[in-house]
Write an enzyme that holds these catalytic residues in place. Structure first.
Site, PDB file in Angstrom:
ATOM      1  N   LYS A  39      83.039 -22.768  32.711  1.00 39.43           N
ATOM      2  CA  LYS A  39      81.970 -22.024  33.398  1.00 39.43           C
ATOM      3  C   LYS A  39      82.514 -20.612  33.565  1.00 39.43           C
ATOM      4  O   LYS A  39      83.210 -20.301  34.541  1.00 39.43           O
ATOM      5  CB  LYS A  39      81.676 -22.696  34.754  1.00 39.43           C
ATOM      6  N   TYR A 210      63.983 -37.996  34.556  1.00 43.09           N
ATOM      7  CA  TYR A 210      64.236 -37.767  35.986  1.00 43.09           C
ATOM      8  C   TYR A 210      64.962 -38.999  36.512  1.00 43.09           C
ATOM      9  O   TYR A 210      64.526 -40.132  36.286  1.00 43.09           O
ATOM     10  CB  TYR A 210      62.910 -37.572  36.721  1.00 43.09           C
TER      11      TYR A 210
HETATM   12  N1  LIG Z   1      67.982 -35.886  35.223  1.00 40.16           N
HETATM   13  C1  LIG Z   1      67.922 -35.522  36.507  1.00 40.16           C
HETATM   14  N2  LIG Z   1      67.245 -36.274  37.391  1.00 40.16           N
HETATM   15  C2  LIG Z   1      67.157 -35.895  38.697  1.00 40.16           C
HETATM   16  N3  LIG Z   1      67.705 -34.793  39.201  1.00 40.16           N
HETATM   17  C3  LIG Z   1      68.402 -33.998  38.361  1.00 40.16           C
HETATM   18  C4  LIG Z   1      68.565 -34.325  36.978  1.00 40.16           C
HETATM   19  N4  LIG Z   1      69.310 -33.363  36.387  1.00 40.16           N
HETATM   20  C5  LIG Z   1      69.615 -32.487  37.353  1.00 40.16           C
HETATM   21  N5  LIG Z   1      69.065 -32.852  38.547  1.00 40.16           N
HETATM   22  C6  LIG Z   1      69.088 -32.112  39.817  1.00 40.16           C
HETATM   23  O1  LIG Z   1      68.774 -30.756  39.533  1.00 40.16           O
HETATM   24  C7  LIG Z   1      69.761 -29.894  40.063  1.00 40.16           C
HETATM   25  C8  LIG Z   1      69.993 -28.789  39.070  1.00 40.16           C
HETATM   26  O2  LIG Z   1      70.672 -29.293  37.931  1.00 40.16           O
HETATM   27  P1  LIG Z   1      71.895 -28.504  37.317  1.00 40.16           P
HETATM   28  O3  LIG Z   1      72.904 -28.176  38.366  1.00 40.16           O
HETATM   29  O4  LIG Z   1      72.376 -29.283  36.137  1.00 40.16           O
HETATM   30  O5  LIG Z   1      71.141 -27.149  36.871  1.00 40.16           O
HETATM   31  P2  LIG Z   1      71.771 -25.831  36.250  1.00 40.16           P
HETATM   32  O6  LIG Z   1      70.810 -25.347  35.240  1.00 40.16           O
HETATM   33  O7  LIG Z   1      73.149 -26.102  35.811  1.00 40.16           O
HETATM   34  O8  LIG Z   1      71.809 -24.819  37.483  1.00 40.16           O
HETATM   35  P3  LIG Z   1      72.662 -23.433  37.598  1.00 40.16           P
HETATM   36  O9  LIG Z   1      71.789 -22.379  37.005  1.00 40.16           O
HETATM   37  O10 LIG Z   1      72.804 -23.298  39.094  1.00 40.16           O
HETATM   38  O11 LIG Z   1      73.962 -23.602  36.914  1.00 40.16           O
HETATM   39  C9  LIG Z   1      71.004 -30.782  40.310  1.00 40.16           C
HETATM   40  O12 LIG Z   1      71.707 -30.391  41.422  1.00 40.16           O
HETATM   41  C10 LIG Z   1      70.418 -32.155  40.508  1.00 40.16           C
HETATM   42  O13 LIG Z   1      70.160 -32.324  41.898  1.00 40.16           O
HETATM   43 MG   LIG Z   2      74.943 -25.169  36.403  1.00 46.45          MG
END
Ligand SMILES: Nc1ncnc2c1ncn2[C@@H]1O[C@H](COP(=O)(O)OP(=O)(O)OP(=O)(O)O)[C@@H](O)[C@H]1O
Ligand SMILES: [Mg+2]
Length: 237
Positions: A39, A210
């Site tokens: 990251k 989800y």
């Molecule tokens: N398949 C899923 N089912 C349910 N909830 C999910 C799923 N994938 C992710 N989430 C929820 O969505 C949130 C955001 O996911 P994630 O942290 O992977 O996003 P991101 O794009 O990496 O965000 P950032 O821009 O902050 O890095 C997670 O904290 C989790 O709570």
């Molecule tokens: Mg992220």
């Protein structure tokens, strides 16, 4: 694997990039390919009891079983949860694409690097460069993470257009559903996938459903991610 790394970007923030990155780490590890999640710029770092900042994304990779050392795999970490250009400015740090890329490249050879961007494709890193410039500089193939929801066709096609225009190689889209189940009415979930593929010519590699009561510490959640990603042929990267 004969590529040094893969860059995981998304149509926006909180779209599922970290879950996809961690899921890909599990998929590669299972196939006997050593990977290292990276990251490069984390905003929203969390102050640890030792006074240092921890990376919430790194903690997720670790929960998924991936190797994680914040000092090595997260070279720039800021406390404010805002765009990296603003978080860096508030910290008095000048983010620079070639320095970030240099820090990422220094990890090449420790495993296939799974580099997670911050937010979406055009998130600024400073007053003149964006995440897209970092992708161009690294020239790793890119995976776009998109939420399967109303509006994703536009978000995904705009992101893919910017990537294509920049000459970045896109190896596919991975759909997720973070906020709730993908929309079942009117066959929208399937149509989102078909439309993204049709208009962009880029393949949707997989869809993570989800997962209710998502909890990174529960194996059942990772097993569901594993099932969703199991159809991906890693040699196609
Ligand atoms: N398949 C899923 N089912 C349910 N909830 C999910 C799923 N994938 C992710 N989430 C929820 O969505 C949130 C955001 O996911 P994630 O942290 O992977 O996003 P991101 O794009 O990496 O965000 P950032 O821009 O902050 O890095 C997670 O904290 C989790 O709570
Ligand atoms: Mg992220």
């Amino acid at each position: 694997m004969n590529i040094p790394g893969i860059f995981i970007t998304g149509t926006g923030t909180d779209i599922g990039k970290t879950v996809v990155t961690a899921g890909l780490a599990r998929l590669f590890n299972k196939a006997g390919v050593k990977v290292l999640p990276v990251k490069p710029a984390q905003s929203g770092g969390v102050r640890q009891p030792n006074g240092k900042l921890g990376s919430p994304d790194g903690d997720v990779y670790k929960s998924a079983g991936a190797e994680w050392n914040v000092e090595i795999q997260c070279p720039y970490i800021f406390e404010p949860a805002c765009s990296p250009h603003l978080a860096a400015k508030l910290a008095g740090v000048e983010l620079d694409v070639s320095s970030i890329a240099g820090k990422v490249r220094s990890l090449e050879g420790s495993g296939t690097l799974l580099v997670e961007g911050a937010g979406g494709v055009l998130v600024p890193l400073n007053g003149k460069s964006t995440m897209l410039d970092l992708m161009k500089e690294l020239s790793y193939p890119v995976v776009l993470v998109a939420g399967n929801k109303l509006g994703t066709i536009n978000d995904s096609l705009l992101s893919l257009m910017a990537l294509k225009q920049a000459g970045v190689k896109v190896c596919g889209v991975i759909m997720t559903a973070c906020e709730g189940p993908a929309p079942s009415e009117f066959g929208m979930a399937e149509d989102n996938i078909r439309s993204i593929e049709n208009f962009s010519g880029v393949k949707v590699l997989s869809s993570i459903p989800y997962i209710s009561d998502w909890n990174v510490d529960e194996l059942r959640c990772w097993e569901e991610v594993d099932r969703a990603l199991s159809g991906i042929n890693i040699s196609s990267f």
